[in-house]
Design a protein around this motif. Structure first.
Motif, short mmCIF file in Angstrom:
data_model
loop_
_atom_site.label_atom_id
_atom_site.label_comp_id
_atom_site.label_asym_id
_atom_site.label_seq_id
_atom_site.Cartn_x
_atom_site.Cartn_y
_atom_site.Cartn_z
N TYR A 23 -48.87 19.81 -16.43
CA TYR A 23 -48.13 18.76 -17.11
C TYR A 23 -49.00 18.21 -18.23
N LEU A 24 -48.38 17.99 -19.37
CA LEU A 24 -49.03 17.34 -20.51
C LEU A 24 -48.35 16.00 -20.74
N TYR A 40 -44.47 16.91 -20.80
CA TYR A 40 -44.15 18.30 -21.08
C TYR A 40 -44.76 19.17 -20.00
N ARG A 41 -44.24 20.36 -19.89
CA ARG A 41 -44.86 21.39 -19.06
C ARG A 41 -45.52 22.38 -20.00
N PHE A 42 -46.79 22.69 -19.73
CA PHE A 42 -47.58 23.53 -20.63
C PHE A 42 -48.02 24.79 -19.89
N LYS A 48 -47.34 27.67 -24.69
CA LYS A 48 -45.99 27.18 -24.94
C LYS A 48 -45.72 25.93 -24.09
N THR A 49 -44.89 25.04 -24.64
CA THR A 49 -44.55 23.80 -23.96
C THR A 49 -43.05 23.70 -23.72
N THR A 50 -42.69 22.99 -22.65
CA THR A 50 -41.29 22.73 -22.32
C THR A 50 -41.13 21.24 -22.04
N ASP A 323 -57.19 22.18 -22.93
CA ASP A 323 -56.52 22.42 -21.66
C ASP A 323 -57.54 22.84 -20.61
N TRP A 368 -53.79 15.77 -18.95
CA TRP A 368 -53.31 16.90 -18.17
C TRP A 368 -53.24 16.58 -16.69
#
Length: 375
Positions: A23-24, A40-42, A48-50, A323, A368
């Motif tokens: 998680y970001l 976001y999910r990283f 890539k992020t979601t 990260d 994170w």
């Protein structure tokens, strides 16, 4: 046997891939288009992020997780008056945040919050108030009122920026025995004994302050992974100061410039972080440079060697993060409303833009937390 080994290999790869999901959390200023904290999910294997969600919080300009990840604490850096500090619960399965409570930060413009290793205390730096406060954390993650408030006194050499104390960070040392507090206004790092069993946990250490050159403006602090060195970035002079660390004592080793050209009186140096393996240190400069500087760390002495720099891909890189795998560096550019993603060369430390970025209003803090492997 070959089939069994193949299955084991696939399982290891699957678990490895899952372990690279994080998680970001993005803290922001809400005076523009932002609403608060964005999640976001990283994927650390691809960069890539979601999007996961967003939570309304007033000016959450700095964030920290509790040691177990169940709670998030955010300062509320309000444009005027006394600021606040907000406690939120964090669901590690869904990435959802829920408000628990909010307390006064006991000073203007709170800009930093940190938790101790037990999760029972947090400390807050009030830039405008020139003070720091400590809070007990309840079992449910909520905050009681300020248990201790420490006021700094004095002024520095820069009449415009150092007219009074400006506490910019409160960092627990790796051994958890001390809290070090960088004061931009006084050109000092204050050192406090930390005793979590006391009602007021902070007392001046035997060596209560560490000084830097007048007009430097101490801001943020990072400790090396082996705990032997402390690195301090100074906002006004545009430098990283290196200190040896042992049992609450700090020995000056060197200071190196982050800004090579004298482009302005205030260099605007902001943040610094070490790579997970401790081989490289990164620093951000705002001012007229808007870049990320890369230093190689000498393993025996902790000294720094500049190896390169790269444009931050925006304006005013107030905060950045690496990260947990060390493969990517993300920069929060406050005044260009974007978070830029860089690929990190693990051998050289150099950065290359991936071409990906997040569009977020006034991003100023990145944190994170690993996504649970069962999810």
């Amino acid at each position: 046997m070959k089939r069994f080994l193949s299955l084991i290999t696939l399982l290891v790869l699957a678990l490895s891939g899952q372990a690279q999901q994080y998680y970001l959390l993005v803290g922001t200023y809400t005076t523009g288009t932002s609403k608060g904290i964005y999640v976001y999910r990283f994927d650390a294997s691809t960069g890539k992020t979601t999007p996961v969600g967003e939570t309304d919080v007033e000016n959450p300009s700095y964030l920290t997780f509790s040691p177990d990840g169940r709670f998030v604490y955010a300062v509320n850096e309000n444009p005027s008056g006394t600021g606040g500090v907000t406690a939120l619960s964090f669901d590690t399965l869904t990435g959802n945040l829920h408000l628990l409570n909010r307390q006064s930060s006991e000073g203007e413009f709170p800009c930093y919050v940190a938790t101790d290793a037990t999760g029972k205390w947090i400390t807050v730096a009030n830039y405008g108030g020139g003070n720091l406060s400590a809070y007990r954390v309840a079992d449910d993650g909520s905050l009681g009122g300020s248990a201790q408030l420490i006021q700094h006194e004095g002024k520095g050499a820069n009449a415009k920026r150092q007219e009074k104390p400006h506490v910019h960070s409160t960092v627990f040392t790796p051994d958890q025995r001390y809290v070090v507090s960088a004061d931009l206004g006084l050109d000092k790092v204050y050192v406090y004994n930390f005793n979590p069993d006391m009602d007021e946990p902070l007392t001046p250490a035997s060596t209560p302050t560490v000084s830097v050159r007048p007009g430097s403006g101490p801001r943020h602090i990072a400790f090396s992974p082996d705990h032997r060195y402390m690195y301090l970035i100074t906002e006004l002079s545009g430098e990283v100061h290196v200190f040896g660390y042992a049992k609450g004592r700090f020995t000056p080793i060197e200071h190196v410039p982050t800004v090579l050209k004298d482009t302005s009186a205030d260099k605007g140096s902001a943040d610094l972080h070490l790579s997970p393996d401790g081989r490289f240190l990164y620093a951000s400069d705002r001012g007229n440079t808007n870049d990320i500087v890369v230093f190689e760390v000498h393993p025996g002495s902790g000294k720094l060697k500049r190896v390169g720099s790269v444009s931050c891909g925006g304006v005013t890189p107030r905060n950045f993060t690496i990260d947990p795998t060390g493969h990517f560096l993300l920069v929060a550019n406050q005044r260009s409303d974007n978070v830029v993603i860089f690929k990190r060369d693990m051998q050289t430390g150099l950065l290359t833009p991936t071409g990906d970025q997040l569009q977020i209003g006034n991003p100023v803090c990145l944190k994170w937390w690993p996504v649970p492997s069962a999810h």
